[in-house]
Design a protein around this motif. Structure first.
Motif, PDB file in Angstrom:
ATOM      1  N   ILE A 181      -8.102   4.099  14.648  1.00 18.69           N
ATOM      2  CA  ILE A 181      -9.114   3.702  15.632  1.00 18.69           C
ATOM      3  C   ILE A 181      -8.863   2.304  16.180  1.00 18.69           C
ATOM      4  CG2 ILE A 181     -10.902   5.221  14.714  1.00 18.69           C
ATOM      5  CD1 ILE A 181     -12.077   2.800  13.252  1.00 18.69           C
ATOM      6  N   ARG A 182      -7.825   1.625  15.686  1.00 18.29           N
ATOM      7  CA  ARG A 182      -7.482   0.305  16.200  1.00 18.29           C
ATOM      8  C   ARG A 182      -6.014   0.278  16.613  1.00 18.29           C
ATOM      9  NH1 ARG A 182     -10.513  -3.959  12.055  1.00 18.29           N
ATOM     10  NH2 ARG A 182     -12.649  -3.293  12.496  1.00 18.29           N
ATOM     11  N   TRP A 183      -5.714  -0.596  17.550  1.00 20.16           N
ATOM     12  CA  TRP A 183      -4.353  -0.756  18.034  1.00 20.16           C
ATOM     13  C   TRP A 183      -3.416  -1.036  16.864  1.00 20.16           C
ATOM     14  CZ3 TRP A 183      -1.052  -5.041  17.959  1.00 20.16           C
ATOM     15  CH2 TRP A 183       0.067  -4.942  18.782  1.00 20.16           C
ATOM     16  N   PRO A 184      -2.230  -0.366  16.816  1.00 18.18           N
ATOM     17  CA  PRO A 184      -1.631   0.495  17.841  1.00 18.18           C
ATOM     18  C   PRO A 184      -1.910   1.991  17.645  1.00 18.18           C
ATOM     19  CG  PRO A 184       0.023  -0.100  16.228  1.00 18.18           C
ATOM     20  CD  PRO A 184      -1.245  -0.788  15.800  1.00 18.18           C
ATOM     21  N   HIS A 185      -2.965   2.350  16.909  1.00 15.77           N
ATOM     22  CA  HIS A 185      -3.444   3.731  16.825  1.00 15.77           C
ATOM     23  C   HIS A 185      -2.374   4.704  16.317  1.00 15.77           C
ATOM     24  CE1 HIS A 185      -6.902   2.264  19.103  1.00 15.77           C
ATOM     25  NE2 HIS A 185      -6.045   1.719  19.939  1.00 15.77           N
ATOM     26  N   GLU A 186      -1.725   4.334  15.247  1.00 14.22           N
ATOM     27  CA  GLU A 186      -0.701   5.193  14.652  1.00 14.22           C
ATOM     28  C   GLU A 186      -1.282   5.890  13.418  1.00 14.22           C
ATOM     29  OE1 GLU A 186       3.492   4.853  12.142  1.00 14.22           O
ATOM     30  OE2 GLU A 186       2.845   3.156  13.367  1.00 14.22           O
ATOM     31  N   GLN A 187      -1.384   7.209  13.461  1.00 10.13           N
ATOM     32  CA  GLN A 187      -1.899   7.934  12.291  1.00 10.13           C
ATOM     33  C   GLN A 187      -0.732   8.217  11.346  1.00 10.13           C
ATOM     34  OE1 GLN A 187      -2.041  10.689  10.231  1.00 10.13           O
ATOM     35  NE2 GLN A 187      -3.787   9.649   9.309  1.00 10.13           N
ATOM     36  N   ASN A 188      -0.791   7.625  10.151  1.00 14.57           N
ATOM     37  CA  ASN A 188       0.310   7.773   9.199  1.00 14.57           C
ATOM     38  C   ASN A 188      -0.235   7.492   7.806  1.00 14.57           C
ATOM     39  OD1 ASN A 188       2.640   7.453   7.592  1.00 14.57           O
ATOM     40  ND2 ASN A 188       3.849   6.743   9.336  1.00 14.57           N
ATOM     41  N   THR A 189      -0.702   8.519   7.131  1.00 15.12           N
ATOM     42  CA  THR A 189      -1.359   8.340   5.842  1.00 15.12           C
ATOM     43  C   THR A 189      -0.406   7.803   4.786  1.00 15.12           C
ATOM     44  OG1 THR A 189      -2.811  10.194   6.411  1.00 15.12           O
ATOM     45  CG2 THR A 189      -2.841   9.455   4.125  1.00 15.12           C
ATOM     46  N   LYS A 190       0.849   8.216   4.838  1.00 11.80           N
ATOM     47  CA  LYS A 190       1.835   7.700   3.876  1.00 11.80           C
ATOM     48  C   LYS A 190       1.995   6.187   4.056  1.00 11.80           C
ATOM     49  CE  LYS A 190       5.448   7.690   0.993  1.00 11.80           C
ATOM     50  NZ  LYS A 190       6.671   8.487   1.245  1.00 11.80           N
ATOM     51  N   LYS A 191       2.040   5.739   5.295  1.00  8.44           N
ATOM     52  CA  LYS A 191       2.157   4.300   5.539  1.00  8.44           C
ATOM     53  C   LYS A 191       0.903   3.573   5.044  1.00  8.44           C
ATOM     54  CE  LYS A 191       4.116   2.781   9.327  1.00  8.44           C
ATOM     55  NZ  LYS A 191       4.368   2.297  10.724  1.00  8.44           N
ATOM     56  N   TRP A 192      -0.239   4.185   5.238  1.00  9.48           N
ATOM     57  CA  TRP A 192      -1.487   3.611   4.723  1.00  9.48           C
ATOM     58  C   TRP A 192      -1.362   3.296   3.233  1.00  9.48           C
ATOM     59  CZ3 TRP A 192      -5.232   6.539   1.597  1.00  9.48           C
ATOM     60  CH2 TRP A 192      -6.404   5.829   1.325  1.00  9.48           C
ATOM     61  N   MET A 193      -0.871   4.247   2.477  1.00 12.08           N
ATOM     62  CA  MET A 193      -0.740   4.039   1.038  1.00 12.08           C
ATOM     63  C   MET A 193       0.386   3.075   0.709  1.00 12.08           C
ATOM     64  SD  MET A 193      -3.028   5.049  -0.972  1.00 12.08           S
ATOM     65  CE  MET A 193      -2.033   4.380  -2.287  1.00 12.08           C
ATOM     66  N   GLN A 194       1.454   3.074   1.511  1.00  6.70           N
ATOM     67  CA  GLN A 194       2.551   2.134   1.251  1.00  6.70           C
ATOM     68  C   GLN A 194       2.070   0.695   1.429  1.00  6.70           C
ATOM     69  OE1 GLN A 194       5.750   3.519   0.289  1.00  6.70           O
ATOM     70  NE2 GLN A 194       5.721   1.443  -0.551  1.00  6.70           N
ATOM     71  N   TRP A 195       1.269   0.471   2.458  1.00  7.10           N
ATOM     72  CA  TRP A 195       0.709  -0.868   2.673  1.00  7.10           C
ATOM     73  C   TRP A 195      -0.202  -1.257   1.505  1.00  7.10           C
ATOM     74  CZ3 TRP A 195      -0.482  -3.610   7.782  1.00  7.10           C
ATOM     75  CH2 TRP A 195       0.581  -3.461   8.667  1.00  7.10           C
ATOM     76  N   ASN A 196      -1.011  -0.311   1.048  1.00  5.25           N
ATOM     77  CA  ASN A 196      -1.871  -0.601  -0.109  1.00  5.25           C
ATOM     78  C   ASN A 196      -1.026  -1.051  -1.300  1.00  5.25           C
ATOM     79  OD1 ASN A 196      -4.374   0.001   1.102  1.00  5.25           O
ATOM     80  ND2 ASN A 196      -4.212   2.171   0.588  1.00  5.25           N
ATOM     81  N   HIS A 197       0.013  -0.285  -1.605  1.00  4.48           N
ATOM     82  CA  HIS A 197       0.844  -0.603  -2.766  1.00  4.48           C
ATOM     83  C   HIS A 197       1.537  -1.953  -2.616  1.00  4.48           C
ATOM     84  CE1 HIS A 197       3.702  -0.408  -6.017  1.00  4.48           C
ATOM     85  NE2 HIS A 197       4.711  -0.422  -5.163  1.00  4.48           N
ATOM     86  N   HIS A 198       2.077  -2.215  -1.453  1.00  4.04           N
ATOM     87  CA  HIS A 198       2.809  -3.470  -1.280  1.00  4.04           C
ATOM     88  C   HIS A 198       1.881  -4.684  -1.340  1.00  4.04           C
ATOM     89  CE1 HIS A 198       6.649  -1.532   0.602  1.00  4.04           C
ATOM     90  NE2 HIS A 198       6.688  -1.588  -0.712  1.00  4.04           N
ATOM     91  N   LYS A 199       0.639  -4.520  -0.955  1.00  3.33           N
ATOM     92  CA  LYS A 199      -0.309  -5.631  -1.102  1.00  3.33           C
ATOM     93  C   LYS A 199      -0.696  -5.828  -2.563  1.00  3.33           C
ATOM     94  CE  LYS A 199      -2.189  -5.494   3.594  1.00  3.33           C
ATOM     95  NZ  LYS A 199      -3.402  -5.366   4.433  1.00  3.33           N
ATOM     96  N   VAL A 200      -0.801  -4.751  -3.309  1.00  2.00           N
ATOM     97  CA  VAL A 200      -1.015  -4.864  -4.756  1.00  2.00           C
ATOM     98  C   VAL A 200       0.179  -5.562  -5.398  1.00  2.00           C
ATOM     99  CG1 VAL A 200      -1.209  -3.575  -6.926  1.00  2.00           C
ATOM    100  CG2 VAL A 200      -2.591  -2.898  -4.940  1.00  2.00           C
ATOM    101  N   LEU A 201       1.369  -5.105  -5.037  1.00  2.00           N
ATOM    102  CA  LEU A 201       2.590  -5.686  -5.599  1.00  2.00           C
ATOM    103  C   LEU A 201       2.719  -7.163  -5.223  1.00  2.00           C
ATOM    104  CD1 LEU A 201       5.322  -5.337  -7.056  1.00  2.00           C
ATOM    105  CD2 LEU A 201       6.293  -4.614  -4.853  1.00  2.00           C
ATOM    106  N   ALA A 202       2.457  -7.494  -3.961  1.00  2.00           N
ATOM    107  CA  ALA A 202       2.542  -8.887  -3.521  1.00  2.00           C
ATOM    108  C   ALA A 202       1.562  -9.760  -4.296  1.00  2.00           C
ATOM    109  CB  ALA A 202       2.261  -8.979  -2.023  1.00  2.00           C
ATOM    110  N   THR A 203       0.373  -9.241  -4.530  1.00  2.00           N
ATOM    111  CA  THR A 203      -0.609  -9.995  -5.309  1.00  2.00           C
ATOM    112  C   THR A 203      -0.097 -10.249  -6.718  1.00  2.00           C
ATOM    113  OG1 THR A 203      -2.488  -9.199  -4.021  1.00  2.00           O
ATOM    114  CG2 THR A 203      -2.944  -9.938  -6.265  1.00  2.00           C
ATOM    115  N   ALA A 204       0.432  -9.215  -7.365  1.00  4.61           N
ATOM    116  CA  ALA A 204       0.947  -9.376  -8.725  1.00  4.61           C
ATOM    117  C   ALA A 204       2.072 -10.409  -8.767  1.00  4.61           C
ATOM    118  CB  ALA A 204       1.424  -8.033  -9.264  1.00  4.61           C
ATOM    119  N   LYS A 205       2.937 -10.390  -7.774  1.00  2.98           N
ATOM    120  CA  LYS A 205       4.053 -11.345  -7.745  1.00  2.98           C
ATOM    121  C   LYS A 205       3.572 -12.774  -7.492  1.00  2.98           C
ATOM    122  CE  LYS A 205       7.969  -8.373  -6.720  1.00  2.98           C
ATOM    123  NZ  LYS A 205       9.286  -8.317  -6.069  1.00  2.98           N
ATOM    124  N   VAL A 206       2.558 -12.919  -6.676  1.00  5.35           N
ATOM    125  CA  VAL A 206       2.006 -14.249  -6.428  1.00  5.35           C
ATOM    126  C   VAL A 206       1.258 -14.748  -7.664  1.00  5.35           C
ATOM    127  CG1 VAL A 206       0.331 -15.541  -5.054  1.00  5.35           C
ATOM    128  CG2 VAL A 206       1.938 -14.005  -3.925  1.00  5.35           C
TER     129      VAL A 206
END
Length: 471
Positions: A181-206
Motif C-alpha cells: 500500500i506504499r511506494w513502490p507497491h511491490e507485493q513480495n511476502t518472501k522479501k517481507w520476511m527476509q527484511w524482518n530476519h535481516h533486521k533481527v540479525l543486524a540488531t544482534a550484531k550491533v
C-alpha cells in the motif's frame, strides 16, 4: 484517587529525525526512503506536507529543548538520520555538518537536564542502499549498518547511554512488500520476511559490537507489538489471535529476547514457501546476543476473529489468510485516527513481558493521542485546550503504574510526541504534541495545556485518576 509515580520512573517524550528535521542543510544524494517516497507520491501526503520542512528541527531544536527544560522532561528519544549521517554510505564517510548537528543537540539536551536516547534507524534507510542493494534484502546492508553503529557509538557514546537499533522494524516492509500500500507497491511476502530476519540479525550484531566495545550504557530495540485479543473464547478465534501474534509480534520478540524464532513460525513460513534465507551461524549470533532492554510502542489493541471466507489461493501468501480483523461494538474511539482507545492493553502487555519474556527491562517509548483540527480548541490566547490528550495520557499511564505495582519491570512512559510532527501520509493532519507547531514559514511553537499538565505530574510525581463507580 492519587497514584504515586516512582521517583526513578521515566516521564519523557519521543520523536524522530525525519519527522522533525526538515531538509535544511541536506546534501544531494542524501535521500532516505521517506524522502524518496514523498518525492514520488506527494499526493498521498495530507495537503502535501512531508519531510521537506517538517518542524524545521534542524534549525530550531533549541526552541524545543527550551520547552523541554520548562516542562522538566526527564528523557527525550529521537533518531540519527542514517541517510544524512554519511556522504558515502559504502565507505562510511561521515557528513561532518550533520554529525555536528547531532553533537549540538545532545549537548543542548544534557545542558537542559534531559537525557538523550538515540535510535539508529527510524525508517531512514538511505535511498542509495535501497537502489543498489535492494535495502534490507542484502546482507551487505546488514554489515554497513553495523559499521554505521560503531561510528555513532564512538562519536556519541561518551554522552548517550541508551541506544536503540530500530524503531518499529516490522513496519516499512509490511506496508510495502506485504500489503503493497506504499511506494513502490511491490507485493513480495518472501522479501517481507527476509527484511524482518535481516533486521533481527543486524540488531544482534550491533548488540554484540556494543558489548565487545564495553560501551557505558545499554542497547535495545523499539518494537510495536499489537496486543492481540480474540473476538471470543471459541477455538477458532483463539487460534486466529495466536497466529496473528506469531507473525507480527513474536517474529521480533522471541529472537531478540529469547534468542530464537518460534519453531511454529518457521514451519508455517516453510509451508507457505516464504521462509527467509539464513545460515546456522546467523541463528547462533541471534541466540548469543539478546537485547539489553526493550522500547515498546503501543497505541491501540488488535482484535481478530477466525476467517469468515476461504482464502483466495491465486493471491500471494499473506498471514491474513489465518485471521480477519474484528471491531468490538461500542468500543471507545479516537475518531480522527480511526483507532480504538483501550488503556487495559498497557497492563496486559506489561504482564506478558513479565510472564513470557523474563521481565526484561522495558519502557513505553511511544503512546499518544493524535487529533485532527486541533486549532478549534485554541483559547483566546492561542493555547490549545487539549483535555482529551490529558485524559488519554492519564488513563494509559494509570494502567502502566498498576502493572509496575504488580511487579512489571516497566521503567517509564514516553509520549508521542513532544511537538506536533509529520507522520507518514497523515503529515500534520493529526496533532500529537505537547507543543503546537504552526504551519507558518517560521514553524512557530506554542505550549498546549497538556504541556503544563505534563510539567505538573513530572514535578509532583502524582497522577490523579477517577475511581470507577456505578452510576
Amino acid at each position: 484517587m492519587k497514584k504515586r509515580i516512582p521517583a526513578d520512573f521515566v516521564i519523557g517524550a519521543a520523536s524522530s529525525a525525519w519527522q522533525t528535521e526538515g531538509w535544511m542543510g541536506k546534501k544531494e544524494g542524501q535521500d532516505s526512503y521517506l524522502d524518496s517516497w514523498y518525492k514520488q507520491e506527494r499526493f498521498v501526503w495530507h495537503e502535501g506536507y512531508g519531510p521537506a520542512v517538517a518542524t524545521n528541527f534542524y534549525e530550531k531544536f533549541q526552541d524545543d529543548v527550551d520547552f523541554m527544560k520548562e516542562i522538566g522532561l526527564t528523557h527525550y528519544r529521537t533518531s540519527i538520520n542514517w541517510a544524512r549521517f554519511f556522504t558515502d554510505y559504502e565507505n562510511c564517510v561521515v557528513d561532518e555538518d550533520y554529525a555536528q548537528h547531532i553533537d549540538d543537540l545532545i549537548d543542548a539536551l544534557l545542558d537542559a537536564g534531559v537525557e538523550p536516547m538515540l535510535c539508529l534507524e527510524h525508517y531512514e534507510m538511505p535511498t542509495f542502499l535501497q537502489e543498489k542493494y535492494d535495502g534490507w534484502s542484502s546482507k551487505e546492508v546488514v554489515e554497513l549498518f553495523v559499521r554505521y553503529a560503531e561510528i555513532a557509538f564512538d562519536r556519541y557514546g561518551d554522552r548517550v547511554k541508551q541506544w536503540f537499533t530500530f524503531n518499529e522494524p516490522v513496519v516499512i516492509q509490511t506496508r510495502v512488500y506485504l500489503d503493497a500500500i506504499r511506494w513502490p507497491h511491490e507485493q513480495n511476502t518472501k522479501k517481507w520476511m527476509q527484511w524482518n530476519h535481516h533486521k533481527v540479525l543486524a540488531t544482534a550484531k550491533v548488540v554484540r559490537l556494543f558489548h565487545e566495545k564495553e560501551m557505558d550504557g545499554r542497547i535495545g530495540i523499539i518494537l510495536n507489538p499489537e496486543v492481540t485479543y480474540p473476538r471470543s473464547s471459541s477455538e477458532a478465534d483463539q487460534k486466529a489471535a495466536h497466529l496473528y501474534d506469531l507473525f507480527f509480534n513474536r517474529v521480533y520478540l522471541d529472537p531478540l529476547v529469547k534468542g530464537a524464532y518460534p519453531e511454529e513460525l518457521l514451519e508455517l513460513l516453510e509451508k507457505q514457501g516464504v521462509l527467509f534465507d539464513h545460515t546456522e551461524e546467523e541463528l547462533a549470533v541471534i541466540k548469543d546476543n539478546p537485547v539489553d532492554f526493550l522500547g515498546i510502542n503501543l497505541y491501540y489493541p488488535k482484535r481478530v476473529q477466525a476467517p469468515r471466507y476461504e482464502w483466495n489461493k491465486d493471491t500471494p501468501f499473506h498471514p491474513e489468510m489465518y485471521y480477519d480483523p474484528f471491531e468490538l461494538p461500542g468500543r471507545r474511539m479516537n475518531k480522527s485516527r480511526g483507532w480504538e482507545i483501550y488503556p487495559q492493553m498497557m497492563y496486559d502487555m506489561a504482564m506478558r513481558i513479565k510472564e513470557e519474556y523474563g521481565n526484561i527491562p522495558w519502557l513505553i517509548t511511544e503512546n499518544g493521542m493524535g487529533i485532527e483540527g486541533e486549532e478549534r480548541f485554541q483559547d483566546d490566547q492561542g493555547m490549545v485546550q487539549d483535555d482529551y490528550r490529558i485524559d488519554y495520557i492519564r488513563d494509559h499511564l494509570s494502567a502502566l503504574l498498576d502493572a509496575v505495582e504488580d511487579g512489571s519491570s516497566c521503567e517509564g512512559y514516553m509520549l508521542w510526541a513532544f511537538t506536533d510532527c509529520v507522520s507518514p501520509m497523515n503529515a500534520f493532519k493529526n496533532r500529537y504534541g505537547l507543543v503546537r507547531i504552526e504551519l507558518d514559514e517560521e514553524r512557530t511553537r506554542k505550549l498546549k495545556k497538556s504541556g503544563l499538565w505534563y510539567k505538573e505530574i513530572i514535578e509532583n510525581r502524582v497522577l490523579e485518576v477517577e475511581e470507577i463507580t456505578d452510576k
